[in-house]
Design a protein around this motif. Structure first.
Motif, PDB file in Angstrom:
ATOM      1  N   GLY A   1      -0.007  -4.188   4.854  1.00 22.91           N
ATOM      2  CA  GLY A   1      -0.100  -2.861   4.500  1.00 22.91           C
ATOM      3  C   GLY A   1       1.251  -1.885   4.815  1.00 22.91           C
ATOM      4  O   GLY A   1       1.380  -0.807   4.473  1.00 22.91           O
ATOM      5  N   ILE A   2       2.142  -2.653   5.325  1.00 23.07           N
ATOM      6  CA  ILE A   2       3.433  -2.091   5.835  1.00 23.07           C
ATOM      7  C   ILE A   2       4.381  -2.533   4.851  1.00 23.07           C
ATOM      8  O   ILE A   2       4.898  -3.804   4.874  1.00 23.07           O
ATOM      9  CB  ILE A   2       3.811  -2.148   7.197  1.00 23.07           C
ATOM     10  N   ARG A   3       4.688  -1.711   3.741  1.00 22.25           N
ATOM     11  CA  ARG A   3       5.598  -2.359   2.713  1.00 22.25           C
ATOM     12  C   ARG A   3       6.208  -1.031   1.897  1.00 22.25           C
ATOM     13  O   ARG A   3       5.926   0.178   2.333  1.00 22.25           O
ATOM     14  CB  ARG A   3       4.563  -3.221   1.728  1.00 22.25           C
ATOM     15  N   ASP A   4       7.261  -1.595   1.160  1.00 24.41           N
ATOM     16  CA  ASP A   4       7.940  -0.460   0.387  1.00 24.41           C
ATOM     17  C   ASP A   4       7.162   0.012  -0.820  1.00 24.41           C
ATOM     18  O   ASP A   4       6.182  -0.833  -1.054  1.00 24.41           O
ATOM     19  CB  ASP A   4       9.315  -1.153  -0.018  1.00 24.41           C
ATOM     20  N   ASN A   5       7.293   1.165  -1.551  1.00 32.32           N
ATOM     21  CA  ASN A   5       6.594   1.421  -2.374  1.00 32.32           C
ATOM     22  C   ASN A   5       7.796   1.991  -3.570  1.00 32.32           C
ATOM     23  O   ASN A   5       8.953   2.720  -3.206  1.00 32.32           O
ATOM     24  CB  ASN A   5       5.766   2.705  -2.106  1.00 32.32           C
ATOM     25  N   GLN A   6       7.508   1.690  -4.930  1.00 35.57           N
ATOM     26  CA  GLN A   6       8.484   1.893  -5.942  1.00 35.57           C
ATOM     27  C   GLN A   6       8.405   3.149  -6.563  1.00 35.57           C
ATOM     28  O   GLN A   6       6.981   3.757  -6.731  1.00 35.57           O
ATOM     29  CB  GLN A   6       8.371   0.707  -6.975  1.00 35.57           C
TER      30      GLN A   6
ATOM     31  N   GLY B   1       5.420   8.131  -8.100  1.00 26.48           N
ATOM     32  CA  GLY B   1       4.713   6.860  -7.579  1.00 26.48           C
ATOM     33  C   GLY B   1       3.856   6.246  -8.594  1.00 26.48           C
ATOM     34  O   GLY B   1       4.061   6.737  -9.775  1.00 26.48           O
ATOM     35  N   ALA B   2       3.104   5.136  -8.425  1.00 23.45           N
ATOM     36  CA  ALA B   2       2.396   4.741  -9.416  1.00 23.45           C
ATOM     37  C   ALA B   2       1.005   5.421  -9.627  1.00 23.45           C
ATOM     38  O   ALA B   2       0.568   5.532 -10.558  1.00 23.45           O
ATOM     39  CB  ALA B   2       1.677   3.207  -8.989  1.00 23.45           C
ATOM     40  N   ASP B   3       0.931   6.296  -8.715  1.00 28.29           N
ATOM     41  CA  ASP B   3      -0.398   7.241  -8.918  1.00 28.29           C
ATOM     42  C   ASP B   3      -0.010   8.525  -9.470  1.00 28.29           C
ATOM     43  O   ASP B   3      -0.971   9.334  -9.927  1.00 28.29           O
ATOM     44  CB  ASP B   3      -1.122   7.644  -7.370  1.00 28.29           C
TER      45      ASP B   3
ATOM     46  N   VAL C   1       3.756   8.068   2.605  1.00 27.82           N
ATOM     47  CA  VAL C   1       2.399   7.373   2.034  1.00 27.82           C
ATOM     48  C   VAL C   1       1.655   6.653   3.365  1.00 27.82           C
ATOM     49  O   VAL C   1       2.361   6.280   4.253  1.00 27.82           O
ATOM     50  CB  VAL C   1       3.268   6.033   1.201  1.00 27.82           C
ATOM     51  N   PRO C   2       0.459   7.226   3.457  1.00 30.17           N
ATOM     52  CA  PRO C   2      -0.297   6.628   4.631  1.00 30.17           C
ATOM     53  C   PRO C   2      -0.270   5.048   4.630  1.00 30.17           C
ATOM     54  O   PRO C   2      -0.477   4.473   3.650  1.00 30.17           O
ATOM     55  CB  PRO C   2      -1.664   7.424   4.397  1.00 30.17           C
ATOM     56  N   THR C   3      -0.198   4.457   5.665  1.00 26.48           N
ATOM     57  CA  THR C   3      -0.498   3.281   6.014  1.00 26.48           C
ATOM     58  C   THR C   3      -1.534   2.773   7.038  1.00 26.48           C
ATOM     59  O   THR C   3      -1.956   3.640   7.859  1.00 26.48           O
ATOM     60  CB  THR C   3       0.713   2.498   6.629  1.00 26.48           C
ATOM     61  N   PRO C   4      -2.123   1.469   6.936  1.00 26.69           N
ATOM     62  CA  PRO C   4      -3.218   1.356   7.752  1.00 26.69           C
ATOM     63  C   PRO C   4      -3.029   0.872   9.170  1.00 26.69           C
ATOM     64  O   PRO C   4      -3.675   0.356   9.789  1.00 26.69           O
ATOM     65  CB  PRO C   4      -4.022   0.135   6.903  1.00 26.69           C
ATOM     66  N   PHE C   5      -1.737   1.120   9.623  1.00 30.04           N
ATOM     67  CA  PHE C   5      -1.062   0.657  10.850  1.00 30.04           C
ATOM     68  C   PHE C   5      -1.932   1.064  11.866  1.00 30.04           C
ATOM     69  O   PHE C   5      -2.493   0.435  12.967  1.00 30.04           O
ATOM     70  CB  PHE C   5       0.189   1.085  11.019  1.00 30.04           C
ATOM     71  N   GLY C   6      -2.319   2.348  11.850  1.00 30.75           N
ATOM     72  CA  GLY C   6      -3.043   2.918  13.250  1.00 30.75           C
ATOM     73  C   GLY C   6      -4.452   3.453  13.041  1.00 30.75           C
ATOM     74  O   GLY C   6      -5.183   3.992  13.722  1.00 30.75           O
ATOM     75  N   SER C   7      -5.083   2.954  11.795  1.00 31.45           N
ATOM     76  CA  SER C   7      -6.544   3.423  11.312  1.00 31.45           C
ATOM     77  C   SER C   7      -7.427   2.214  11.382  1.00 31.45           C
ATOM     78  O   SER C   7      -8.646   2.234  11.239  1.00 31.45           O
ATOM     79  CB  SER C   7      -6.398   3.700   9.729  1.00 31.45           C
ATOM     80  N   GLU C   8      -7.117   0.952  11.667  1.00 31.22           N
ATOM     81  CA  GLU C   8      -7.832  -0.312  12.056  1.00 31.22           C
ATOM     82  C   GLU C   8      -8.136  -1.042  13.262  1.00 31.22           C
ATOM     83  O   GLU C   8      -7.065  -0.437  14.061  1.00 31.22           O
ATOM     84  CB  GLU C   8      -7.549  -1.128  10.912  1.00 31.22           C
ATOM     85  N   ASN C   9      -8.787  -1.727  13.638  1.00 32.65           N
ATOM     86  CA  ASN C   9      -9.036  -2.214  14.889  1.00 32.65           C
ATOM     87  C   ASN C   9      -7.842  -3.277  15.328  1.00 32.65           C
ATOM     88  O   ASN C   9      -7.859  -3.552  16.304  1.00 32.65           O
ATOM     89  CB  ASN C   9     -10.469  -2.481  14.949  1.00 32.65           C
TER      90      ASN C   9
END
Length: 368
Positions: free
Chosen positions: A36-41, A131-133, A179-187
């Motif tokens: 989940g920690i990556r670059d975004n084009q 971004g892609a969205d 861009v939100p990342t899942p670093f702090g949102s998962e167990n």
């Protein structure tokens, strides 16, 4: 386990000091990345102005100029195509790094999409990067840095160095949203290996469990390891820092031989082994010498002078010794044996192909 921050970090620090790292070990951050920690084009479209007559002559560039002037309150008369040679339509692309926050700067690459011959000396006008969205994540603007150049003479001669139709704007885009990342949102945290391997995944999981406690890390498959992480953001950052600085010895790569058939380059990794085999290598040399002889008729004889070709053909075989590969022979011994008979790199390719055909080469042979 992660309730007391001071005790947790203290124990981790002691374990780091007493841990003996294996030889040829590599850091986890060089072998894996957190999921989940990556670059975004990002991509965009814009106009470069201020060119010295090297701009576009396409119709859509004039349309883009007309639309830009209309947004600024300038309306061109209908039916007039502004063919400005100092403007070029360009595409923009950039990479938004993880955890990039609003207000930070990123580099932008600018490339001509029309018939502009050069972007040297141009300046990019404010352009959105999406971004892609489809959402705008950055705004780009600034002066271009072009590494190429192009010169043309009156007689039509032209000289081009590098690519003058592509440039960069260092720190030319301002991040507008993150861009939100899942670093702090998962167990937990999932570490993905760059090169999936069951042995490396098992060793990484074992190293984490030895340092952090049993059942802290669990391998999911050959590429992913799930690691239980603290809930507190500060402790999670410290925890991730400790894990990514662990050093483990990755598994050996599969036995592989790569041959470049164009250049004769051969790359053999250290895990290649050869079964018992005998190899005899020799060269057959064919030499042809063309000589010309003149046939002169005798005096008072009726005849014409003739030129007769004469060819000397010789065949010689260079003597080469036969060498034997013992069971489980290593890369160093293969090279020593081949050098012992004076084989060239191209000869080594033929030897490897013959060993592969005979089933004596225990490695994957890749020819590119």
């Amino acid at each position: 386990m992660f309730v007391n921050n001071k005790w947790c970090l203290g124990i981790i620090s002691i374990l780091i000091l007493v841990t003996v790292q294996p030889a040829n070990a590599e850091r986890v951050k060089d072998l894996a990345s957190i999921a989940g920690i990556r670059d975004n084009q990002l991509v965009g479209y814009g106009l470069v102005v201020g060119l010295d007559g090297s701009g576009d002559k396409t119709r859509f560039t004039g349309q883009s100029l007309r639309n830009m002037l209309l947004q600024m309150g300038v309306r061109l008369p209908p039916g007039i195509d502004p063919k400005a040679k100092n403007i070029a339509a360009v595409s923009l692309h950039a990479e938004l790094p993880p955890f990039a926050k609003s207000g930070q700067k990123i580099d932008v690459t600018v490339a001509s999409i029309g018939d502009a011959s050069s972007l040297r000396g141009g300046s990019l006008l404010m352009s959105p990067l999406r971004g892609a969205d489809g959402q705008v994540y950055a705004m780009a603007q600034g002066n271009l840095v072009v590494g190429g150049l192009s010169a043309e003479g009156q007689d039509g001669s032209k000289l081009t160095v590098n690519i003058p139709s592509v440039g960069r704007v260092p720190n030319g885009a301002t991040v507008e949203r993150s861009v939100p990342t899942p670093f702090g949102s998962e167990n937990d945290l999932v570490f993905n290996l760059h090169n999936p391997d069951f042995t490396t995944a098992a060793r990484l999981s074992e190293a984490i469990n030895q340092m952090m406690g049993p059942a802290t890390a669990t391998p999911i498959d050959a590429a992913s390891i799930r690691v239980n992480a603290p809930f507190d953001p500060g402790q999670r950052v410290s925890f991730a820092s400790v894990v990514e600085n662990l050093e483990i010895q990755p598994a050996d790569a599969p036995a592989r031989v790569i041959v470049n058939s164009r250049t004769g380059t051969v790359v053999i990794n250290s895990t290649v082994r050869v079964k018992p085999a005998a190899v005899s290598h020799g060269n057959l040399v064919v030499t042809i010498n063309e000589n010309i002889q003149v046939s002169q008729p005798a005096p008072l004889a009726q005849g014409d002078t003739q030129v007769v070709p004469r060819s000397d053909l010789k065949i010689a075989e260079e003597g080469r010794r036969m060498f034997v590969f013992d069971p489980g022979i290593t890369l160093q011994e293969i090279v020593r044996a081949v050098n012992g008979v004076g084989a060239a790199p191209s000869d080594l390719v033929a030897i490897l192909e013959a060993l592969k055909s005979a089933g004596a080469l225990r490695a994957e042979l890749i020819i590119i």
